[in-house]
Design an enzyme around this catalytic site. Structure first.
Site, short mmCIF file in Angstrom:
data_model
loop_
_atom_site.label_atom_id
_atom_site.label_comp_id
_atom_site.label_asym_id
_atom_site.label_seq_id
_atom_site.Cartn_x
_atom_site.Cartn_y
_atom_site.Cartn_z
N ASP A 283 14.75 26.58 38.54
CA ASP A 283 15.48 26.94 37.16
C ASP A 283 14.56 27.78 36.30
OD1 ASP A 283 17.97 25.63 35.83
OD2 ASP A 283 16.16 25.44 34.26
N TRP A 284 14.38 27.12 35.24
CA TRP A 284 13.65 27.97 34.26
C TRP A 284 12.48 28.33 34.58
CZ3 TRP A 284 13.44 31.17 30.16
CH2 TRP A 284 14.43 31.65 29.60
N TRP B 61 28.35 26.89 29.21
CA TRP B 61 27.07 26.01 29.28
C TRP B 61 26.34 26.47 27.82
CZ3 TRP B 61 24.38 22.13 29.90
CH2 TRP B 61 23.33 22.02 30.00
N HIS C 241 21.87 21.10 42.21
CA HIS C 241 21.03 22.30 41.52
C HIS C 241 19.57 21.67 41.58
CE1 HIS C 241 19.39 25.31 38.67
NE2 HIS C 241 19.12 24.31 37.81
N ASP D 50 24.72 23.81 45.11
CA ASP D 50 24.17 24.06 43.70
C ASP D 50 25.53 24.89 43.05
OD1 ASP D 50 23.44 25.13 41.10
OD2 ASP D 50 21.41 25.50 41.99
#
Length: 294
Positions: A114-115, A154, A270, A240
C-alpha cells in the site's frame, strides 16, 4: 502544528502484539517501531490506515532475521499531527530517511505494501545502495495520471467522512471476516477523530497529477527497479479490489523476477499480511535464504 500521542491505555486490550516499544525522534516527534530478532535486516513498511500490528504474524517465521517495522507519523504508536493538511509525501519520506539514518540500516531487505510501497520504493529509488533485496506486496508507483472514478470516491470518502472508520476500512478491504479483536486493534491508535489526520490524508496524497509531490520519487523508483540486479519478490493477492492484476506491472519492470517466483496469494484481500501473514513470511524466509519458493 499540534502534536498528540495516543494514550497507552488505548492499546491495552491488544493481546497478540507482544513486542518491545522503541522510539526515535523525527523533527520533535516520536516515531515508534518494533525491532525483533538478529540477523539480516528486514524493514517492513505499512500503509493506510494500518500500523506495525499488520506484521505481527511475520515474526515467528522470520526468527533468523532482524525484523524492523516502524509506525509512520500519524499511525500506530507514533505521534499524530492534528489536521490532515499537515501531512505530505515529503514529511513521510523525510521521516523514513531519518529512520534508516539514525538506525544506520544497510543491506536492507525491504518489504512494502500500500502506501508503504509509494514511500519505501521511493526511498529505494533515491538510495538503492542501502537495499539488498525488495519484496513488493499489493502496491503501485503512480506518476501523476488522473485517478479513476472508484479511487476518486475513496478520496472523497476519506476527506469528508467525519471520522474515517479505520478498523472498518481494513475489514472492508479483506476477503475474510476479521475478529472483533483484530478490528479493534486497527481502531486502537485513533481514539477520536482528532487522531485521524494521517489516515484521512493519504488518499489525497496519491500523485494523480504530474505536479503532485512524489511524482519524481515514483519515476526514480521505476527507473531504478527497471535496472535492478538484486533479488526481488512480488507477492500480490487474488482478491484485492484495487491492486489484483497490478503485479504484472512489476513483473515486466523488474528484470530479476524469475518465472518460478511468480506467486499469487490466494483468498486474501488488500491487507494480505493480515489474512495470510504466516504464508507470506515463509515465502520471504525462503527468498532471503536463496531457497526455492515452490
Amino acid at each position: 502544528m499540534e502534536i498528540i500521542k495516543t494514550p497507552k491505555s488505548a492499546f491495552e486490550q491488544i493481546t497478540d502484539y507482544p513486542f518491545k516499544e522503541n522510539y526515535l525522534d523525527f523533527d520533535g516527534m516520536e516515531m515508534h517501531y518494533i525491532d525483533e530478532g538478529k540477523g539480516e535486516t528486514i524493514l517492513a513498511l505499512h500503509g493506510q490506515p494500518t500500523w506495525s500490528y499488520l506484521y505481527r504474524k511475520f515474526m515467528p517465521h522470520l526468527k533468523d532475521h532482524r525484523f524492523i517495522a516502524p509506525d509512520l507519523i500519524g499511525f500506530g504508536k507514533s505521534d499524530k499531527i492534528v489536521g490532515s493538511k499537515n501531512y505530505s509525501y515529503d514529511l513521510h519520506f523525510k521521516s523514513l530517511k531519518n529512520f534508516i539514518d539514525k538506525l544506520d540500516l544497510n543491506d536492507i531487505t525491504l518489504i512494502v505494501q500500500d502506501w508503504g510501497g509509494l514511500l519505501g520504493l521511493g526511498l529505494l529509488g533515491q538510495f538503492p545502495e542501502r537495499f539488498k533485496r525488495v519484496v513488493i506486496l499489493n502496491t503501485f508507483l503512480p506518476i501523476g495520471k488522473p485517478a479513476n472514478f472508484g479511487f476518486k470516491l475513496w478520496q472523497w470518502f476519506a476527506k469528508y467522512h467525519p471520522s474515517i472508520p479505520t478498523g472498518g476500512v481494513v475489514q472492508f478491504a479483506s476477503a475474510s471476516k476479521l475478529s472483533k479483536e483484530v478490528v479493534a486493534a486497527y481502531n486502537a491508535p485513533f481514539p477520536s477523530k482528532k487522531y485521524k489526520g494521517g489516515a484521512k490524508s493519504f488518499p489525497g496524497l496519491v500523485p494523480t497529477d504530474p505536479s503532485h509531490d512524489g511524482v519524481k520519487e515514483m519515476k526514480d523508483a521505476r527507473e531504478i527497479l527497471s535496472k535492478w540486479n538484486k533479488p526481488a519478490l512480488v507477492l500480490f493477492s487474488d482478491k484485492d479490489k484495487v491492486f489484483s492484476g497490478a503485479e504484472n506491472f512489476f513483473y515486466k519492470l523488474i528484470p530479476t523476477i524469475k518465472d518460478d517466483e511468480k506467486i499469487i496469494i490466494k483468498n486474501a484481500g488488500h491487507f494480505l499480511q493480515e489474512e495470510k501473514g504466516e504464508e507470506i513470511a515463509q515465502y520471504i524466509d525462503k527468498f532471503m535464504k536463496g531457497q526455492k519458493l515452490i
